[in-house]
Design an enzyme around this catalytic site. Structure first.
Site, short mmCIF file in Angstrom:
data_model
loop_
_atom_site.label_atom_id
_atom_site.label_comp_id
_atom_site.label_asym_id
_atom_site.label_seq_id
_atom_site.Cartn_x
_atom_site.Cartn_y
_atom_site.Cartn_z
N TYR A 24 0.86 -1.19 0.00
CA TYR A 24 0.00 0.00 0.00
C TYR A 24 0.89 1.24 0.00
O TYR A 24 1.55 1.55 0.99
CB TYR A 24 -0.92 0.02 1.22
CG TYR A 24 -2.07 -0.96 1.19
CD1 TYR A 24 -2.41 -1.64 0.03
CD2 TYR A 24 -2.83 -1.21 2.32
CE1 TYR A 24 -3.46 -2.54 0.00
CE2 TYR A 24 -3.90 -2.10 2.30
CZ TYR A 24 -4.20 -2.77 1.14
OH TYR A 24 -5.25 -3.65 1.12
N LEU A 82 -18.87 -1.91 0.69
CA LEU A 82 -19.63 -0.83 0.05
C LEU A 82 -19.51 -0.90 -1.48
O LEU A 82 -19.85 0.06 -2.17
CB LEU A 82 -19.17 0.54 0.55
CG LEU A 82 -19.37 0.80 2.05
CD1 LEU A 82 -19.01 2.24 2.39
CD2 LEU A 82 -20.79 0.48 2.49
N GLY A 109 -17.71 1.83 -3.29
CA GLY A 109 -18.35 3.13 -3.16
C GLY A 109 -19.76 3.18 -3.70
O GLY A 109 -20.51 4.12 -3.43
N GLY A 163 -22.03 3.48 -1.03
CA GLY A 163 -21.74 4.58 -0.12
C GLY A 163 -22.89 5.55 0.02
O GLY A 163 -22.93 6.36 0.95
N GLY A 164 -23.82 5.50 -0.93
CA GLY A 164 -25.02 6.33 -0.85
C GLY A 164 -24.91 7.67 -1.53
O GLY A 164 -25.90 8.42 -1.60
#
Length: 314
Positions: free
Chosen positions: A42, A192, A195, A198-199
């Site tokens: 990462y 999620l 994303g 994620g809404g």
């Protein structure tokens, strides 16, 4: 083990704030979220160094550090191969211990399995590190149920990490039953759906990081957003966000499943933690799954990557 894990990878993004990221790790530990999930690749080790800084002092004993290794990443951040050859694993661990500034890693796992190398050899090399005290537990990620069994036969696998969300329930068929038979807990990433759950996603939103995922393809996005809207109605009725409901659904699928949340700010962490207060009935779970039926999902949520001799084969 905490009921939620903190996925720390996004804390090393270019638009992340170092102090805010460290504050988020501290807030998670105070709240009882002990599982910190990272990888040595990462941002070329930056994420491990960030976590190491956050764990200075008395915080080390509060954390359960989970580290993936083996992915080969170019200077531009693109993954181009895999190296999980047994003779290299000690070297990976040596650098990870240095960057994290710790004496041991709680859970160590290959980022993927190379089909040219028997999984028994890769797990066996990590088992040697367990014997030496540098690693406490062994994990594995994104393998089929047969490979999971082979790995567990060499050394007990504590956690198996898979993508699991309302837009990807593939582990429910073979992998989750096998893990439960073997007594292995499952860490769920991607809860999620990159994303989508994620809404706040719209088809006009530009996010090149998701461009390669079929769920977001032009021919699929309208269909999938319509499914999210159906879920939003259920979330609104329960006075919660779509994201909170999506995580609560994963939690409701079993006490042996630990969802990862990708918060990189304290307020995001606090919002995600509200999913722990949600109690879904069997009827609730059924209604949620009816809102996003598997047969209606357009496109896959993850590119299926397999490796042989360190090179991606599709």
């Amino acid at each position: 083990m905490s009921k939620l894990g903190l996925g720390c990878g996004r804390m090393s993004n270019a638009n992340s704030d170092r102090r805010e990221s460290i504050a988020t790790i501290h807030a998670a530990l105070v709240a009882g979220i002990t599982h910190l999930n990272t990888a040595d690749f990462y941002t070329s080790g930056h994420n491990e160094m960030l976590i190491g800084e956050a764990l200075k002092g008395s915080n080390r004993d509060k954390a359960f550090l989970s580290v993936k290794f083996g992915a080969l990443v170019a200077p531009n951040g693109a993954m181009y191969g895999l190296d999980v050859r047994p003779q290299h694993i000690k070297n990976y661990v040596a650098y990870t211990l240095k960057r994290l500034n710790v004496e041991y890693i709680d859970l160590y796992q290959p980022a993927r399995i190379d089909l040219a190398i028997p999984v028994e050899e890769t797990i066996g090399a990590i088992a040697d590190l367990v014997q030496a005290g540098y690693v406490k537990h062994i994990g594995i990620t994104q393998v089929d149920d047969n490979t999971l069994r082979k790995a567990h036969a060499v050394h007990p696998i504590k956690l198996a990490e898979y993508q699991y969300s309302l837009f990807n329930r593939s582990i429910e068929k073979d992998i989750l039953p096998a893990a439960r038979e073997l007594g292995i807990e499952v860490v769920a990433f991607g809860t999620l759906a990159h994303g989508l759950l994620g809404g706040t996603w719209s088809k006009d939103k530009v996010d090149h990081s998701n461009a390669y995922i079929p769920l977001f393809a032009k021919e699929n996005i309208d269909t999938n957003l319509a499914l999210v809207e159906a879920l939003r109605e259920i979330a609104a009725a329960k006075q919660m966000t779509v994201a909170q409901l999506a995580v609560a659904w994963v939690l409701a699928k079993g006490d042996d499943i630990i969802p990862l949340i990708g918060a990189r700010k304290v307020n995001q962490l606090q919002e995600s933690m509200k999913s722990l207060d949600v109690r879904l009935t069997e009827r609730d779970v059924q209604s949620i799954e009816e809102a996003i039926p598997e047969t209606k999902i357009a496109g896959g949520s993850f590119p299926q990557m397999k490796f042989k001799n360190g090179v991606v084969i599709r």
